[in-house]
Design a protein around this motif. Sequence first.
Motif, PDB file in Angstrom:
ATOM      1  N   GLU A  22       0.722  -1.471  -0.026  1.00 39.04           N
ATOM      2  CA  GLU A  22       0.149  -0.059   0.115  1.00 39.04           C
ATOM      3  C   GLU A  22       0.910   1.192   0.090  1.00 39.04           C
ATOM      4  O   GLU A  22       0.407   2.191  -0.690  1.00 39.04           O
ATOM      5  CB  GLU A  22      -0.866   0.178   1.219  1.00 39.04           C
ATOM      6  CG  GLU A  22      -1.981  -1.011   0.940  1.00 39.04           C
ATOM      7  CD  GLU A  22      -2.768  -1.080   2.284  1.00 39.04           C
ATOM      8  OE1 GLU A  22      -3.073   0.001   2.971  1.00 39.04           O
ATOM      9  OE2 GLU A  22      -3.470  -2.028   2.321  1.00 39.04           O
ATOM     10  N   GLU A  23       2.000   1.308   0.718  1.00 38.73           N
ATOM     11  CA  GLU A  23       2.816   2.459   0.721  1.00 38.73           C
ATOM     12  C   GLU A  23       3.496   2.722  -0.564  1.00 38.73           C
ATOM     13  O   GLU A  23       3.559   3.964  -1.053  1.00 38.73           O
ATOM     14  CB  GLU A  23       3.952   2.388   1.707  1.00 38.73           C
ATOM     15  CG  GLU A  23       4.881   3.264   2.259  1.00 38.73           C
ATOM     16  CD  GLU A  23       5.730   3.042   3.292  1.00 38.73           C
ATOM     17  OE1 GLU A  23       7.088   3.394   2.910  1.00 38.73           O
ATOM     18  OE2 GLU A  23       5.263   2.521   4.109  1.00 38.73           O
ATOM     19  N   ASP A  24       3.997   1.686  -1.378  1.00 34.36           N
ATOM     20  CA  ASP A  24       4.372   1.871  -2.742  1.00 34.36           C
ATOM     21  C   ASP A  24       3.373   2.207  -3.564  1.00 34.36           C
ATOM     22  O   ASP A  24       3.478   3.180  -4.530  1.00 34.36           O
ATOM     23  CB  ASP A  24       5.066   0.508  -3.297  1.00 34.36           C
ATOM     24  CG  ASP A  24       6.303   0.221  -2.539  1.00 34.36           C
ATOM     25  OD1 ASP A  24       6.983   1.021  -2.027  1.00 34.36           O
ATOM     26  OD2 ASP A  24       6.725  -0.797  -2.922  1.00 34.36           O
ATOM     27  N   PHE A  25       2.046   1.759  -3.362  1.00 37.90           N
ATOM     28  CA  PHE A  25       1.195   2.045  -4.343  1.00 37.90           C
ATOM     29  C   PHE A  25       0.616   3.720  -3.975  1.00 37.90           C
ATOM     30  O   PHE A  25       0.753   4.549  -5.093  1.00 37.90           O
ATOM     31  CB  PHE A  25      -0.284   1.588  -4.175  1.00 37.90           C
ATOM     32  CG  PHE A  25      -1.473   2.033  -4.796  1.00 37.90           C
ATOM     33  CD1 PHE A  25      -1.625   1.118  -5.864  1.00 37.90           C
ATOM     34  CD2 PHE A  25      -2.401   2.710  -4.235  1.00 37.90           C
ATOM     35  CE1 PHE A  25      -2.897   1.623  -6.693  1.00 37.90           C
ATOM     36  CE2 PHE A  25      -3.406   3.092  -4.996  1.00 37.90           C
ATOM     37  CZ  PHE A  25      -3.635   2.598  -6.266  1.00 37.90           C
ATOM     38  N   GLU A  26       0.968   4.121  -2.579  1.00 36.62           N
ATOM     39  CA  GLU A  26       0.318   5.567  -2.498  1.00 36.62           C
ATOM     40  C   GLU A  26       1.620   6.457  -3.286  1.00 36.62           C
ATOM     41  O   GLU A  26       1.244   7.667  -3.446  1.00 36.62           O
ATOM     42  CB  GLU A  26       0.465   5.928  -1.133  1.00 36.62           C
ATOM     43  CG  GLU A  26      -1.069   5.409  -0.118  1.00 36.62           C
ATOM     44  CD  GLU A  26      -2.215   5.812  -1.010  1.00 36.62           C
ATOM     45  OE1 GLU A  26      -2.144   7.161  -1.345  1.00 36.62           O
ATOM     46  OE2 GLU A  26      -3.099   5.264  -1.231  1.00 36.62           O
ATOM     47  N   GLU A  27       2.932   5.897  -2.929  1.00 35.66           N
ATOM     48  CA  GLU A  27       4.036   6.731  -3.640  1.00 35.66           C
ATOM     49  C   GLU A  27       3.590   6.816  -5.084  1.00 35.66           C
ATOM     50  O   GLU A  27       4.056   7.975  -5.735  1.00 35.66           O
ATOM     51  CB  GLU A  27       5.358   6.122  -3.147  1.00 35.66           C
ATOM     52  CG  GLU A  27       6.581   6.843  -3.549  1.00 35.66           C
ATOM     53  CD  GLU A  27       7.872   5.899  -3.342  1.00 35.66           C
ATOM     54  OE1 GLU A  27       8.686   5.982  -3.985  1.00 35.66           O
ATOM     55  OE2 GLU A  27       7.834   5.380  -1.861  1.00 35.66           O
ATOM     56  N   LEU A  28       3.516   5.818  -5.814  1.00 38.18           N
ATOM     57  CA  LEU A  28       3.325   6.169  -7.247  1.00 38.18           C
ATOM     58  C   LEU A  28       2.084   6.802  -7.929  1.00 38.18           C
ATOM     59  O   LEU A  28       2.186   7.425  -8.640  1.00 38.18           O
ATOM     60  CB  LEU A  28       3.008   4.509  -7.782  1.00 38.18           C
ATOM     61  CG  LEU A  28       4.295   3.612  -7.889  1.00 38.18           C
ATOM     62  CD1 LEU A  28       3.713   2.028  -8.053  1.00 38.18           C
ATOM     63  CD2 LEU A  28       5.108   4.064  -8.967  1.00 38.18           C
ATOM     64  N   LYS A  29       0.816   6.718  -6.614  1.00 39.63           N
ATOM     65  CA  LYS A  29      -0.149   7.657  -7.053  1.00 39.63           C
ATOM     66  C   LYS A  29       0.325   9.046  -6.917  1.00 39.63           C
ATOM     67  O   LYS A  29       0.004   9.922  -7.759  1.00 39.63           O
ATOM     68  CB  LYS A  29      -1.073   7.227  -6.064  1.00 39.63           C
ATOM     69  CG  LYS A  29      -2.468   7.896  -6.318  1.00 39.63           C
ATOM     70  CD  LYS A  29      -3.573   7.687  -5.269  1.00 39.63           C
ATOM     71  CE  LYS A  29      -3.417   8.236  -4.116  1.00 39.63           C
ATOM     72  NZ  LYS A  29      -4.661   8.283  -3.152  1.00 39.63           N
ATOM     73  N   THR A  30       1.067   9.192  -5.795  1.00 38.39           N
ATOM     74  CA  THR A  30       1.604  10.826  -5.645  1.00 38.39           C
ATOM     75  C   THR A  30       2.383  11.190  -6.764  1.00 38.39           C
ATOM     76  O   THR A  30       2.226  12.234  -7.233  1.00 38.39           O
ATOM     77  CB  THR A  30       2.440  10.829  -4.507  1.00 38.39           C
ATOM     78  OG1 THR A  30       1.389  10.273  -3.151  1.00 38.39           O
ATOM     79  CG2 THR A  30       3.049  12.248  -4.082  1.00 38.39           C
ATOM     80  N   GLU A  31       3.364  10.345  -7.418  1.00 33.24           N
ATOM     81  CA  GLU A  31       3.987  10.647  -8.462  1.00 33.24           C
ATOM     82  C   GLU A  31       3.134  11.009  -9.575  1.00 33.24           C
ATOM     83  O   GLU A  31       3.337  11.700 -10.482  1.00 33.24           O
ATOM     84  CB  GLU A  31       5.121   9.693  -8.795  1.00 33.24           C
ATOM     85  CG  GLU A  31       6.268   9.296  -7.835  1.00 33.24           C
ATOM     86  CD  GLU A  31       7.165   8.319  -8.400  1.00 33.24           C
ATOM     87  OE1 GLU A  31       6.827   7.754  -9.273  1.00 33.24           O
ATOM     88  OE2 GLU A  31       7.988   8.034  -7.245  1.00 33.24           O
ATOM     89  N   PHE A  32       2.444  10.148  -9.924  1.00 31.33           N
ATOM     90  CA  PHE A  32       1.385  10.292 -10.976  1.00 31.33           C
ATOM     91  C   PHE A  32       0.497  11.732 -10.712  1.00 31.33           C
ATOM     92  O   PHE A  32       0.588  12.636 -11.636  1.00 31.33           O
ATOM     93  CB  PHE A  32       0.241   9.614 -10.917  1.00 31.33           C
ATOM     94  CG  PHE A  32      -0.847   9.574 -12.155  1.00 31.33           C
ATOM     95  CD1 PHE A  32      -0.611   9.037 -13.345  1.00 31.33           C
ATOM     96  CD2 PHE A  32      -2.080  10.302 -11.824  1.00 31.33           C
ATOM     97  CE1 PHE A  32      -1.506   9.282 -14.423  1.00 31.33           C
ATOM     98  CE2 PHE A  32      -2.854  10.404 -12.823  1.00 31.33           C
ATOM     99  CZ  PHE A  32      -2.719   9.839 -14.174  1.00 31.33           C
TER     100      PHE A  32
END
Length: 121
Positions: A22-32
């Motif tokens: 979930e942390e990686d997902f949130e990081e990717l989402k933030t980058e997007f």
Amino acid sequence: MIDDILDFSALKRLLDVIGGDEEDFEELKTEFLENTPETVTNLKAAVEQEDWKAAGIASHTLKGNARDFGAVKLAAASMAMETACKEASGASEAITMVKAIEETEAEAREALSVLKVADLG
């Protein structure tokens, strides 16, 4: 509704690809969320300069990122723009297409900004 804007199955695939972290997902989402507006700005500038190669690259980038995040309307608009750039179809049509991309990008960004991993079921 958020599920009218985002394809949850694409988001679930992305989550699976990163091992459900979930942390990686949130990081990717933030980058997007942070990078996509700049890509749209670059696309708009390229179209205004009739730089079809740069516009095509920006469109291609948007298309891929939008697909990864399930932003289907943004992906479709970006794909149409990418095709138009390959054909150098003219500034008036391209400017209209950029406006559609700006609208769908804002819509997708808004939906993704409130999305939580728990929403994916």
